[in-house]
Design an enzyme around this catalytic site. Structure first.
Site, PDB file in Angstrom:
ATOM      1  N   LYS A 134       0.840  -1.205   0.000  1.00  0.00           N
ATOM      2  CA  LYS A 134       0.000   0.000   0.000  1.00  0.00           C
ATOM      3  C   LYS A 134       0.879   1.260   0.000  1.00  0.00           C
ATOM      4  CE  LYS A 134      -2.877  -3.363   0.926  1.00  0.00           C
ATOM      5  NZ  LYS A 134      -3.802  -4.035   0.066  1.00  0.00           N
TER       6      LYS A 134
HETATM    7  C1  LIG Z   1      -4.609  -5.216   1.067  1.00  0.00           C
HETATM    8  C2  LIG Z   1      -6.062  -5.295   1.021  1.00  0.00           C
HETATM    9  C3  LIG Z   1      -6.803  -5.809   2.100  1.00  0.00           C
HETATM   10  C4  LIG Z   1      -6.164  -6.494   3.282  1.00  0.00           C
HETATM   11  O1  LIG Z   1      -5.301  -5.706   4.024  1.00  0.00           O
HETATM   12  P1  LIG Z   1      -4.260  -6.465   4.991  1.00  0.00           P
HETATM   13  O2  LIG Z   1      -3.595  -5.331   5.713  1.00  0.00           O
HETATM   14  O3  LIG Z   1      -3.318  -7.236   4.115  1.00  0.00           O
HETATM   15  O4  LIG Z   1      -5.041  -7.328   5.908  1.00  0.00           O
HETATM   16  C5  LIG Z   1      -8.169  -5.750   2.027  1.00  0.00           C
HETATM   17  N1  LIG Z   1      -8.822  -5.243   0.962  1.00  0.00           N
HETATM   18  C6  LIG Z   1      -8.148  -4.760  -0.092  1.00  0.00           C
HETATM   19  C7  LIG Z   1      -8.899  -4.182  -1.248  1.00  0.00           C
HETATM   20  C8  LIG Z   1      -6.753  -4.781  -0.109  1.00  0.00           C
HETATM   21  O5  LIG Z   1      -6.091  -4.326  -1.175  1.00  0.00           O
END
Ligand SMILES: *Cc1c(COP(=O)(O)O)cnc(C)c1O
Length: 366
Positions: free
Chosen positions: A182
């Site tokens: 992210k």
């Molecule tokens: C990355 C992601 C998640 C999960 O986040 P984590 O921190 O890995 O648990 C959920 N929804 C979307 C759309 C994502 O891209």
């Protein structure tokens, strides 16, 4: 050209110094940097509360728990997302009801939501996929009409807006991830935003074993989780959170290079509606029919470019296929197309324009 990975977080000396601060202090769990990070998110998203937890999935799990959603309830989710969006619905014993996406934005097709609403529908979890806000105004409008809760899965979209208003501030909850893929990262981490103080208080309890302080005494008022974030993780993300505008601007510069340089007419480029910004968590292209996804991924790797498919058509994955057996090719054609023909290209601060031009050129020669 040296190998270009799909992701490579920009951790600076100043970020490492903040982490060292925490390590030297000995106060490792949920301390002052957790609070600072929570305040920073609340400030950027423009809501009254940000609550830090152990990952993005935990944020949505907690939101569903606080709303009391469980067995017998239905929750509307887009058919194309990271599986976690639907998994959290399964985790509380409710049923995910899938809606196809708009192939231009990779976000939930808001025209198709109403047909999926039943007496059992309790909530919608719209996703702001790849860093672009979905048409969250339309989602909230439908939710109001049918009295549904909205949990925005903004895991990829810190800093994204529709008509200048930040994602995570439209729904009852906004859910953000701090995974290294992210825009800013704590390694693992998540932030939940809400304007509702009652919800914020309950989330604060549930992330920490159901603890509440009553007259200075620790009481265990609910069967909670341990979904806390460590303070050194928060320190790592806090340093980056101060640069979020700069990060988004830089990614936009790189995305513009892709948009200008990719001229292969068999490649579908991402589309940005005029009322939204894009934060480019992922630069996601769709291959034309003449290409085979795995062959393209291999070819790009042979050219030293790390790529992968973008996200899942969730009803087509093993668990959901076994449980629900939905005919995904006919029910969710756009989600399936994005899953089977989508490619995520590198797009992060550590990339330079020459590298992006090189990738664009390899794509043009596919
Ligand atoms: C990355 C992601 C998640 C999960 O986040 P984590 O921190 O890995 O648990 C959920 N929804 C979307 C759309 C994502 O891209």
């Amino acid at each position: 050209m040296d190998f270009i990975p799909l992701a490579n977080p920009d951790i600076r000396e100043s970020d490492i110094n903040l982490v060292n601060d925490v390590l030297r202090s000995g106060m490792l769990v949920q301390g002052k940097y957790v609070e600072k990070l929570e305040q920073r998110f609340a400030e950027i998203v423009e809501v009254s509360n940000g609550i830090a937890v152990s990952n993005g999935t935990a944020t949505m799990h907690l939101a569903l728990r606080v709303l009391g959603i469980g067995p017998g309830d239905e929750v509307i989710v887009p058919a194309f997302s990271y599986v976690a969006t639907a998994n959290v619905v399964e985790l509380v014993g409710a049923t995910p009801v899938f809606v196809d996406i708009d192939i231009n934005t990779f976000n939930i097709d808001t025209e198709k939501i109403e047909a999926k609403i039943t007496k059992s529908t309790k909530a919608i979890i719209p996703v702001h996929e790849f860093g672009l806000s979905c048409d969250i105004e339309a989602v909230v409008e439908i939710a109001r009409q049918y009295n549904l809760f909205v949990i925005e899965d903004a895991a990829c979209a810190f800093g994204a807006t529709q008509n200048g208003k930040s994602v995570g501030s439209f729904g009852d909850f906004g859910s953000f991830s701090l995974h290294p893929r992210k825009s800013i990262t704590s390694g693992e981490g998540g932030i939940i935003t809400t304007d509702n103080r009652g919800y914020a208080k309950k989330i604060g309890q549930l992330r920490n074993h159901g603890i509440e302080y009553v007259n200075g005494q620790m009481e265990f008022v609910a069967p909670g989780f341990n979904y806390r974030m460590t303070d050194f993780q928060a320190a790592l993300a806090y340093g980056q959170s101060l640069r979020i505008e700069e990060i988004i601007q830089l990614k936009n510069t790189l995305a513009d290079v892709y948009l200008n340089e990719i001229s292969n007419s068999d490649i579908k480029l991402p589309y940005i509606p005029h009322d939204r910004n894009h934060t480019w968590q992922t630069f996601h292209i769709v291959l034309g029919d003449k290409y085979e996804q795995q062959a393209v991924i291999r070819k790009l790797k042979d050219n030293n470019i790390g790529v992968n498919y973008g996200a899942q058509c969730i009803p087509a994955t093993h668990y959901y296929q076994q449980k629900y057996g939905l005919n995904y090719t006919s029910l969710f054609p756009s989600a399936y197309r994005a899953y089977k023909s989508g490619i995520a290209l590198p797009c992060y601060e550590k990339l330079n324009i020459e590298q992006v031009k090189y990738i664009a050129n390899v794509i043009n020669l596919l």
